[in-house]
Scaffold this motif. Structure first.
Motif, short mmCIF file in Angstrom:
data_model
loop_
_atom_site.label_atom_id
_atom_site.label_comp_id
_atom_site.label_asym_id
_atom_site.label_seq_id
_atom_site.Cartn_x
_atom_site.Cartn_y
_atom_site.Cartn_z
N PHE A 241 0.83 -1.21 0.00
CA PHE A 241 0.00 0.00 0.00
C PHE A 241 0.87 1.27 0.00
N LEU A 242 1.85 1.30 0.91
CA LEU A 242 2.67 2.52 1.03
C LEU A 242 3.52 2.76 -0.23
N SER A 243 4.00 1.69 -0.84
CA SER A 243 4.78 1.86 -2.07
C SER A 243 3.91 2.43 -3.18
N LYS A 244 2.67 1.95 -3.26
CA LYS A 244 1.76 2.48 -4.29
C LYS A 244 1.41 3.94 -3.98
N LEU A 245 1.19 4.23 -2.70
CA LEU A 245 0.78 5.58 -2.32
C LEU A 245 1.90 6.60 -2.57
N PHE A 246 3.14 6.20 -2.24
CA PHE A 246 4.24 7.15 -2.41
C PHE A 246 4.97 6.96 -3.75
N LYS A 247 4.41 6.07 -4.56
CA LYS A 247 4.88 5.84 -5.93
C LYS A 247 6.38 5.53 -6.00
N ARG A 248 6.85 4.79 -5.05
CA ARG A 248 8.23 4.30 -5.05
C ARG A 248 8.33 3.16 -4.04
N GLN A 249 9.37 2.37 -4.14
CA GLN A 249 9.56 1.28 -3.18
C GLN A 249 9.96 1.91 -1.83
N VAL A 250 9.06 1.83 -0.85
CA VAL A 250 9.39 2.46 0.43
C VAL A 250 9.91 1.40 1.40
N GLU A 251 10.65 1.86 2.40
CA GLU A 251 11.13 0.95 3.42
C GLU A 251 10.35 1.22 4.70
N THR A 252 9.82 0.19 5.32
CA THR A 252 9.02 0.41 6.53
C THR A 252 9.70 -0.21 7.76
N ARG A 253 9.27 0.29 8.89
CA ARG A 253 9.79 -0.23 10.16
C ARG A 253 8.60 -0.34 11.11
N PHE A 254 8.48 -1.45 11.79
CA PHE A 254 7.37 -1.64 12.73
C PHE A 254 7.92 -1.55 14.13
N ARG A 255 7.39 -0.59 14.87
CA ARG A 255 7.88 -0.29 16.21
C ARG A 255 6.81 -0.67 17.21
N PRO A 256 7.15 -1.45 18.26
CA PRO A 256 6.13 -1.81 19.24
C PRO A 256 5.50 -0.55 19.85
N SER A 257 4.19 -0.58 20.01
CA SER A 257 3.49 0.56 20.57
C SER A 257 2.23 0.03 21.25
N TYR A 258 1.55 0.90 21.97
CA TYR A 258 0.39 0.39 22.69
C TYR A 258 -0.92 1.01 22.22
N PHE A 259 -1.84 0.15 21.82
CA PHE A 259 -3.24 0.52 21.61
C PHE A 259 -4.04 -0.61 22.24
N PRO A 260 -5.05 -0.32 23.08
CA PRO A 260 -5.74 -1.40 23.82
C PRO A 260 -6.40 -2.44 22.92
N PHE A 261 -6.71 -2.06 21.67
CA PHE A 261 -7.50 -2.96 20.81
C PHE A 261 -6.67 -3.84 19.89
N VAL A 262 -5.35 -3.74 20.00
CA VAL A 262 -4.49 -4.62 19.21
C VAL A 262 -3.43 -5.25 20.11
N GLU A 263 -3.02 -6.46 19.77
CA GLU A 263 -1.99 -7.16 20.55
C GLU A 263 -1.28 -8.16 19.65
N PRO A 264 -0.04 -7.97 19.31
CA PRO A 264 0.74 -6.78 19.63
C PRO A 264 0.33 -5.56 18.80
N GLY A 265 0.68 -4.39 19.37
CA GLY A 265 0.38 -3.14 18.66
C GLY A 265 1.67 -2.49 18.20
N MET A 266 1.58 -1.69 17.21
CA MET A 266 2.81 -1.06 16.69
C MET A 266 2.54 0.24 15.94
N GLU A 267 3.61 0.99 15.77
CA GLU A 267 3.57 2.14 14.89
C GLU A 267 4.34 1.74 13.64
#
Ligand code: PHE
Length: 351
Positions: A241-267
């Motif tokens: 999705f992000l590569s299509k949206l930014f029209k290039r091959q993007v690099e992503t990173r998933f960082r642990p984060s807290y939201f009560p409705f997801v487990e595990p949660g991340m940014e």
């Protein structure tokens, strides 16, 4: 002698008439002048007609010659009147045409067709990308109950996480949704898995308005529930999705984060689009841009939606639309989106 007198008289009459006519026709300026001359010279009470009457007095042997003089003059007069009428008519016609001519050299009046707001344009683009990946669009209410916005999403009544999202209350237990996540349990109640939806919409938070945060903003939520959905699916979907949206091959990173409705949660972070990771103003020297919250749907949330967490699993994410525009279009201040300043809006011609 009498004959000579008659001839002279006739000739004089005819010559006088001829020169009078010459003076008259010289003064003619328009076709209606010609009409007047026709009446004057060729009409029943005209001078030629009078001369014709006089013919009776002429001795019989002279009459044909005299008649011819009169007729010759008559023909001469009507031929000259005809000729001059034709020329005048042509002149008058072309004067009339040029008077009626439409001046097409006048510049046209500019029209300003409406265009979609940059937020709508961006949302449309996001929806198109997810639609191509098999997601369908759902919409939830802007005004919702505490239940769908918080409780069903595993925020306990006294849960400190509620403070993360300062809320505008409309009445007790009725609020302006703080995120589009309020769609999650509503959709689970309405549909059986597999569920694969996105939900664009407004979100509201009782925060101080600054260049970076606003009380009113847009989010797009995603929810995918099926048998055997894993983290890997979430990564793959977000990368694509992000590569299509930014029209290039993007690099992503998933960082642990807290939201009560997801487990595990991340940014989810994006390798900085401007500096490529070495650090700049846009990424505040971190090399990464925060782009969305995401995670695996919490088993409690699935239960609240009537879905058995032993059988099904899913992921969810929520993303700020204004944030994407800040990153993609270099907009500096989130407040400009709602200022309605044409100079700002016109920068995004859209479709
Ligand atoms: N609703 C969260 C927010 O507004 C984002 C989020 C959505 C996080 C779905 C995880 C899963 O910040």
């Amino acid at each position: 002698m009498r004959q000579l007198g008659f001839e002279l008289f006739m000739q004089q009459q005819i010559e006088t008439l001829r020169s009078e006519f010459a003076q008259d026709i010289a003064k003619v300026a328009a076709t209606h002048d010609i009409e007047a001359l026709k009446v004057k010279y060729l009409g029943k009470k005209g001078p030629l007609q009078n001369l014709m009457k006089f013919l009776k007095e002429v001795p019989a042997e002279q009459r044909p010659a005299a008649g011819k003089w009169i007729n010759d003059l008559k023909e001469e007069i009507s031929a000259r009147l005809e000729a001059s009428e034709t020329t005048l008519r042509a002149t008058e016609e072309s004067a009339k045409l040029s008077a009626e001519k439409i001046d097409i050299t006048l510049p046209g009046r500019n029209r300003f067709p409406g265009r979609k707001h940059i937020i709508t344009q961006t949302l449309d683009e996001m929806i198109d990308i997810f639609a191509s990946m098999g997601f369908s669009v759902q919409v939830g209410p802007d005004i919702d109950t505490d239940y769908y916005n918080f409780e069903a999403l595993n925020f306990a009544p006294d849960h400190p996480a509620r403070d993360m999202q300062d809320t505008f209350y409309v009445a007790k237990d009725v609020l302006l949704r703080t995120h589009t996540s309020n769609i999650q349990v509503r959709v689970m109640e309405m549909q059986k898995p597999p569920i694969r939806i996105i939900a664009p919409g407004h979100a509201y938070r009782n925060e101080t308005i600054t260049a970076r945060s606003h009380v009113f903003f847009n989010q797009i939520e995603g929810l995918y529930i099926d048998k055997g959905v894993t983290f890997a699916d979430l990564f793959a979907t977000m990368d694509e999705f992000l590569s299509k949206l930014f029209k290039r091959q993007v690099e992503t990173r998933f960082r642990p984060s807290y939201f009560p409705f997801v487990e595990p949660g991340m940014e989810v972070d994006l390798r900085c689009l401007t500096c490529g990771g070495s650090g700049c103003n846009l990424c505040k020297q971190t090399g990464w841009l925060e782009i969305m919250g995401a995670g695996m749907v919490h088993p409690e949330v699935l239960k609240n939606g009537g879905i058995d967490p032993e059988i099904y699993s899913g992921y969810a994410w929520g993303m700020g639309v204004e944030r994407v525009i800040l990153l993609r279009n270099g907009v500096k201040d989130i407040r400009t989106f709602t200022d309605n300043d044409m100079r700002f809006l016109e920068q995004f011609p859209g479709v």
